[in-house]
Enzyme design. Structure first.
Site, PDB file in Angstrom:
ATOM      1  N   SER A 138       0.860  -1.182   0.000  1.00 41.27           N
ATOM      2  CA  SER A 138       0.000   0.000   0.000  1.00 41.27           C
ATOM      3  C   SER A 138       0.898   1.234   0.000  1.00 41.27           C
ATOM      4  O   SER A 138       2.093   1.140   0.321  1.00 41.27           O
ATOM      5  CB  SER A 138      -0.837  -0.017   1.281  1.00 41.27           C
ATOM      6  OG  SER A 138      -1.489   1.218   1.475  1.00 41.27           O
ATOM      7  N   TYR A 161      -2.162  -0.652  10.258  1.00 40.70           N
ATOM      8  CA  TYR A 161      -2.321  -0.998   8.839  1.00 40.70           C
ATOM      9  C   TYR A 161      -1.031  -0.655   8.085  1.00 40.70           C
ATOM     10  O   TYR A 161      -0.491  -1.482   7.342  1.00 40.70           O
ATOM     11  CB  TYR A 161      -3.511  -0.236   8.247  1.00 40.70           C
ATOM     12  CG  TYR A 161      -3.744  -0.527   6.778  1.00 40.70           C
ATOM     13  CD1 TYR A 161      -4.398  -1.680   6.362  1.00 40.70           C
ATOM     14  CD2 TYR A 161      -3.294   0.359   5.788  1.00 40.70           C
ATOM     15  CE1 TYR A 161      -4.603  -1.950   5.004  1.00 40.70           C
ATOM     16  CE2 TYR A 161      -3.497   0.098   4.436  1.00 40.70           C
ATOM     17  CZ  TYR A 161      -4.153  -1.061   4.054  1.00 40.70           C
ATOM     18  OH  TYR A 161      -4.349  -1.329   2.712  1.00 40.70           O
TER      19      TYR A 161
HETATM   20  N1  NAP Z   1      -8.600  -0.404  -2.063  1.00 43.94           N
HETATM   21  C1  NAP Z   1      -7.467   0.303  -1.986  1.00 43.94           C
HETATM   22  O1  NAP Z   1      -7.441   1.517  -2.258  1.00 43.94           O
HETATM   23  C2  NAP Z   1      -6.182  -0.367  -1.563  1.00 43.94           C
HETATM   24  C3  NAP Z   1      -5.016   0.409  -1.544  1.00 43.94           C
HETATM   25  C4  NAP Z   1      -3.817  -0.193  -1.165  1.00 43.94           C
HETATM   26  C5  NAP Z   1      -3.798  -1.536  -0.846  1.00 43.94           C
HETATM   27  N2  NAP Z   1      -4.943  -2.279  -0.866  1.00 43.94           N
HETATM   28  C6  NAP Z   1      -4.862  -3.699  -0.488  1.00 43.94           C
HETATM   29  O2  NAP Z   1      -5.490  -4.474  -1.504  1.00 43.94           O
HETATM   30  C7  NAP Z   1      -6.010  -5.683  -0.917  1.00 43.94           C
HETATM   31  C8  NAP Z   1      -7.454  -5.868  -1.334  1.00 43.94           C
HETATM   32  O3  NAP Z   1      -8.221  -4.820  -0.758  1.00 43.94           O
HETATM   33  P1  NAP Z   1      -9.635  -4.321  -1.298  1.00 43.94           P
HETATM   34  O4  NAP Z   1      -9.555  -2.859  -1.345  1.00 43.94           O
HETATM   35  O5  NAP Z   1     -10.033  -5.109  -2.479  1.00 43.94           O
HETATM   36  O6  NAP Z   1     -10.531  -4.692  -0.015  1.00 43.94           O
HETATM   37  P2  NAP Z   1     -11.916  -5.462   0.173  1.00 43.94           P
HETATM   38  O7  NAP Z   1     -12.861  -5.154  -0.913  1.00 43.94           O
HETATM   39  O8  NAP Z   1     -12.315  -5.163   1.576  1.00 43.94           O
HETATM   40  O9  NAP Z   1     -11.481  -7.004   0.029  1.00 43.94           O
HETATM   41  C9  NAP Z   1     -10.674  -7.588   0.999  1.00 43.94           C
HETATM   42  C10 NAP Z   1     -10.696  -9.079   0.843  1.00 43.94           C
HETATM   43  O10 NAP Z   1      -9.961  -9.643   1.948  1.00 43.94           O
HETATM   44  C11 NAP Z   1     -10.817 -10.554   2.648  1.00 43.94           C
HETATM   45  N3  NAP Z   1     -10.539 -10.605   4.088  1.00 43.94           N
HETATM   46  C12 NAP Z   1     -10.622  -9.605   4.992  1.00 43.94           C
HETATM   47  N4  NAP Z   1     -10.389 -10.080   6.231  1.00 43.94           N
HETATM   48  C13 NAP Z   1     -10.178 -11.411   6.098  1.00 43.94           C
HETATM   49  C14 NAP Z   1      -9.918 -12.464   7.022  1.00 43.94           C
HETATM   50  N5  NAP Z   1      -9.865 -12.262   8.341  1.00 43.94           N
HETATM   51  N6  NAP Z   1      -9.746 -13.702   6.529  1.00 43.94           N
HETATM   52  C15 NAP Z   1      -9.827 -13.956   5.211  1.00 43.94           C
HETATM   53  N7  NAP Z   1     -10.101 -13.012   4.290  1.00 43.94           N
HETATM   54  C16 NAP Z   1     -10.262 -11.759   4.741  1.00 43.94           C
HETATM   55  C17 NAP Z   1     -12.225 -10.033   2.397  1.00 43.94           C
HETATM   56  O11 NAP Z   1     -13.187 -11.035   2.695  1.00 43.94           O
HETATM   57  P3  NAP Z   1     -14.765 -10.671   2.856  1.00 43.94           P
HETATM   58  O12 NAP Z   1     -15.300 -10.640   1.453  1.00 43.94           O
HETATM   59  O13 NAP Z   1     -15.280 -11.787   3.674  1.00 43.94           O
HETATM   60  O14 NAP Z   1     -14.822  -9.338   3.539  1.00 43.94           O
HETATM   61  C18 NAP Z   1     -12.119  -9.657   0.934  1.00 43.94           C
HETATM   62  O15 NAP Z   1     -12.220 -10.793   0.115  1.00 43.94           O
HETATM   63  C19 NAP Z   1      -5.814  -5.529   0.585  1.00 43.94           C
HETATM   64  O16 NAP Z   1      -4.657  -6.229   1.003  1.00 43.94           O
HETATM   65  C20 NAP Z   1      -5.609  -4.036   0.776  1.00 43.94           C
HETATM   66  O17 NAP Z   1      -4.884  -3.737   1.931  1.00 43.94           O
HETATM   67  C21 NAP Z   1      -6.135  -1.728  -1.218  1.00 43.94           C
END
Ligand code: NAP
Length: 265
Positions: A138, A161
């Site tokens: 991130s 985080y």
């Molecule tokens: N969105 C951004 O702007 C951004 C920026 C930088 C980095 N990231 C990184 O990109 C990755 C994906 O994020 P996203 O934005 O797509 O978030 P998201 O839509 O919240 O998706 C997160 C995924 O992780 C799963 N997850 C969360 N807690 C978990 C647990 N305890 N055990 C197993 N699975 C779990 C969620 O499952 P559920 O469906 O059950 O909730 C979901 O499938 C993350 O690592 C995040 O830190 C995102």
């Protein structure tokens, strides 16, 4: 050529979108989620949108490291090789702040879980072709406090985080060095993408979730990324970039890995 690809946290957000894109090309896709109902629904959705029947699911709550270890065993017993592992599951805001070990949930889900899973799957990855490990970093990065990592210092959600993401990035550099047969890339998929995590954490977004899914697809598949192990791709600028300066310090990386192994053993 069809690849076997495992994407953690692919029941939502950029992981799910990347899975759809990769499934459309006929790859064998392993989705992962923590909730069996949601996982079954997403498997059906990805199959139907992609027309690919080779979409399977794995269930494990990554806040429970025993479940992560079991998932590692399951993958090892079911698969004969793995070409791409995308360590995408991640948490920012959570109703559960600490795990049963007294560790911040962000360290556990975002760093310890992918660390353990990847180590368990290295032999399988080595049987894959042009094997890649893509770790979700991130732009939010902060120097890792060894005390906070072990649950001996309380820090804010934002700080935990950012520390968990730099920890994952530092370990990516270490893994690239110690496992030269693998291509290991840490990636910031873009900041404030339109996903559940960002909605819950900030209430507004800056870019589409597709931006993040597209870079995961590219790093997983494109030939040009085959030999760029040990680097950090910053999708805010669309190229490889630099991490927080604390992330490059060899002694800090050594100390982080030592503490991680102590805690996880
Ligand atoms: N969105 C951004 O702007 C951004 C920026 C930088 C980095 N990231 C990184 O990109 C990755 C994906 O994020 P996203 O934005 O797509 O978030 P998201 O839509 O919240 O998706 C997160 C995924 O992780 C799963 N997850 C969360 N807690 C978990 C647990 N305890 N055990 C197993 N699975 C779990 C969620 O499952 P559920 O469906 O059950 O909730 C979901 O499938 C993350 O690592 C995040 O830190 C995102």
């Amino acid at each position: 050529m069809s690849k076997t690809i495992l994407i953690t946290g692919s029941t939502d957000g950029i992981g799910k979108l990347a899975a759809i894109k990769l499934a459309k090309e006929g790859h064998e896709i392993y989705l992962h989620g923590r909730n069996s109902e949601k996982l079954s629904k997403v498997i059906a959705e990805v199959k139907s949108l992609s027309g690919n029947d080779g979409v399977k699911g794995l269930e494990a709550d990554f806040s429970d490291l025993d479940a992560v270890n079991k998932m590692g065993e399951q993958v090892n017993s079911e698969l004969s090789k793995l070409d791409v592992l995308i360590n995408n599951a991640g948490v920012f805001k959570s109703s559960l702040e600490q795990t049963k070990e007294g560790w911040d949930i962000r360290f556990v889900v975002n760093y310890f879980a992918p660390y353990l899973l990847t180590i368990a799957l290295i032999p399988l990855l080595k049987k894959g072709k042009d094997a890649r490990v893509i770790n979700l970093s991130s732009a939010a990065q902060a120097p890792v406090s060894i005390q906070a990592l072990g649950g001996d210092e309380q820090i804010s959600t934002q700080e935990a985080y950012a520390q968990s993401k730099l920890a994952l990035t530092m370990w990516s550099f270490y893994l690239a060095e110690t496992e030269p047969e693998l291509t290991v890339i840490a990636v910031n998929p873009g900041s404030l993408l339109n996903t559940k995590m960002v909605k819950e954490g900030f209430g507004f977004h800056r870019s589409s979730a597709d931006k993040g899914a597209d870079i995961l697809y590219d790093l997983a598949i494109l030939e040009k990324y085959e030999n760029v192990s040990g680097k950090y791709f910053d999708n805010d600028i669309g190229t490889f970039g630099t991490v927080h300066h604390a992330g490059n310090d060899k002694e800090s990386i050594k100390a982080l890995i030592k503490k991680t192994d102590e805690l996880l053993n």
